[in-house]
Design a protein around this motif. Sequence first.
Motif, short mmCIF file in Angstrom:
data_model
loop_
_atom_site.label_atom_id
_atom_site.label_comp_id
_atom_site.label_asym_id
_atom_site.label_seq_id
_atom_site.Cartn_x
_atom_site.Cartn_y
_atom_site.Cartn_z
N SER A 188 25.50 12.23 -30.73
CA SER A 188 24.36 11.91 -29.86
C SER A 188 24.66 12.24 -28.41
N SER A 189 25.88 11.92 -27.97
CA SER A 189 26.27 12.23 -26.59
C SER A 189 26.29 13.73 -26.36
N TRP A 190 26.82 14.47 -27.31
CA TRP A 190 26.87 15.93 -27.18
C TRP A 190 25.46 16.51 -27.11
N LYS A 191 24.55 16.02 -27.97
CA LYS A 191 23.17 16.50 -27.95
C LYS A 191 22.49 16.16 -26.62
N ALA A 192 22.74 14.96 -26.12
CA ALA A 192 22.15 14.56 -24.84
C ALA A 192 22.65 15.45 -23.71
N LEU A 193 23.94 15.75 -23.70
CA LEU A 193 24.49 16.64 -22.67
C LEU A 193 23.92 18.05 -22.79
N LYS A 194 23.75 18.51 -24.02
CA LYS A 194 23.18 19.83 -24.23
C LYS A 194 21.75 19.89 -23.71
N GLU A 195 20.95 18.87 -24.02
CA GLU A 195 19.56 18.82 -23.52
C GLU A 195 19.54 18.71 -22.00
N TYR A 196 20.46 17.96 -21.44
CA TYR A 196 20.53 17.83 -19.99
C TYR A 196 20.83 19.17 -19.34
N ARG A 197 21.78 19.93 -19.92
CA ARG A 197 22.09 21.27 -19.39
C ARG A 197 20.89 22.18 -19.48
N LEU A 198 20.16 22.12 -20.61
CA LEU A 198 18.96 22.95 -20.75
C LEU A 198 17.90 22.56 -19.73
N LYS A 199 17.78 21.26 -19.50
CA LYS A 199 16.81 20.79 -18.50
C LYS A 199 17.20 21.28 -17.10
N LEU A 200 18.48 21.20 -16.78
CA LEU A 200 18.95 21.69 -15.47
C LEU A 200 18.69 23.19 -15.32
N ALA A 201 18.92 23.94 -16.40
CA ALA A 201 18.68 25.39 -16.34
C ALA A 201 17.19 25.67 -16.16
N ALA A 202 16.34 24.92 -16.85
CA ALA A 202 14.90 25.11 -16.71
C ALA A 202 14.44 24.76 -15.30
N GLU A 203 15.00 23.69 -14.74
CA GLU A 203 14.65 23.32 -13.36
C GLU A 203 15.11 24.39 -12.38
N ALA A 204 16.27 24.97 -12.60
CA ALA A 204 16.76 26.04 -11.72
C ALA A 204 15.85 27.26 -11.81
N ARG A 205 15.41 27.60 -13.03
CA ARG A 205 14.48 28.73 -13.18
C ARG A 205 13.16 28.44 -12.48
N ALA A 206 12.67 27.21 -12.62
CA ALA A 206 11.41 26.84 -11.96
C ALA A 206 11.56 26.90 -10.44
N ALA A 207 12.69 26.44 -9.94
CA ALA A 207 12.92 26.49 -8.48
C ALA A 207 12.99 27.93 -7.99
N ASN A 208 13.67 28.79 -8.74
CA ASN A 208 13.75 30.20 -8.36
C ASN A 208 12.36 30.85 -8.39
N SER A 209 11.58 30.50 -9.40
CA SER A 209 10.23 31.05 -9.51
C SER A 209 9.36 30.59 -8.33
N ALA A 210 9.46 29.31 -8.00
CA ALA A 210 8.69 28.78 -6.87
C ALA A 210 9.12 29.44 -5.57
N LYS A 211 10.42 29.67 -5.41
CA LYS A 211 10.91 30.33 -4.19
C LYS A 211 10.39 31.76 -4.12
N ALA A 212 10.37 32.46 -5.25
CA ALA A 212 9.86 33.83 -5.27
C ALA A 212 8.38 33.85 -4.90
N GLU A 213 7.60 32.91 -5.44
CA GLU A 213 6.18 32.85 -5.11
C GLU A 213 5.98 32.55 -3.63
#
Length: 145
Positions: free
Chosen positions: A38-63
Amino acid sequence: MDCEVIMNLSEVKEWILVGTSALTLVSIAIGAVSVAISSWKALKEYRLKLAAEARAANSAKAETDVRLLKAFTELMDIANGRSGYVVSEKAIEELFKNRVFTESDFNNLESLKKRIEEFSVFTLPVGSASQDAAIAAIATLGAQA
């Protein structure tokens, strides 16, 4: 015989204690493995969420960069005394009616394009106040950078 039965019962009790202890240990181990997974899955989801937030921030900066670039380009056009242009369809019609174009113009499309632009595209002027304000804004932006 009673003694043998009592001995057998005490051995059975010992085996029951050993069995329940083993089951308890297995249960604890399964619980620990479950917590680890469960801890490993939670960390994996957290990393995916951080990556998605980074992509969204980069997209917003580009716009934002695109909007700023567009606004700056418009500001530069005003500072240079340009506020756009108008293409007169009526002027183009008159050019064709009066046969202003030669046969060589139709053979060279680039030449034809330049001739049409020369006679039918009208640049709109910019007022001096708008031009001065745009120059001041550009100077202010340059001083801030």
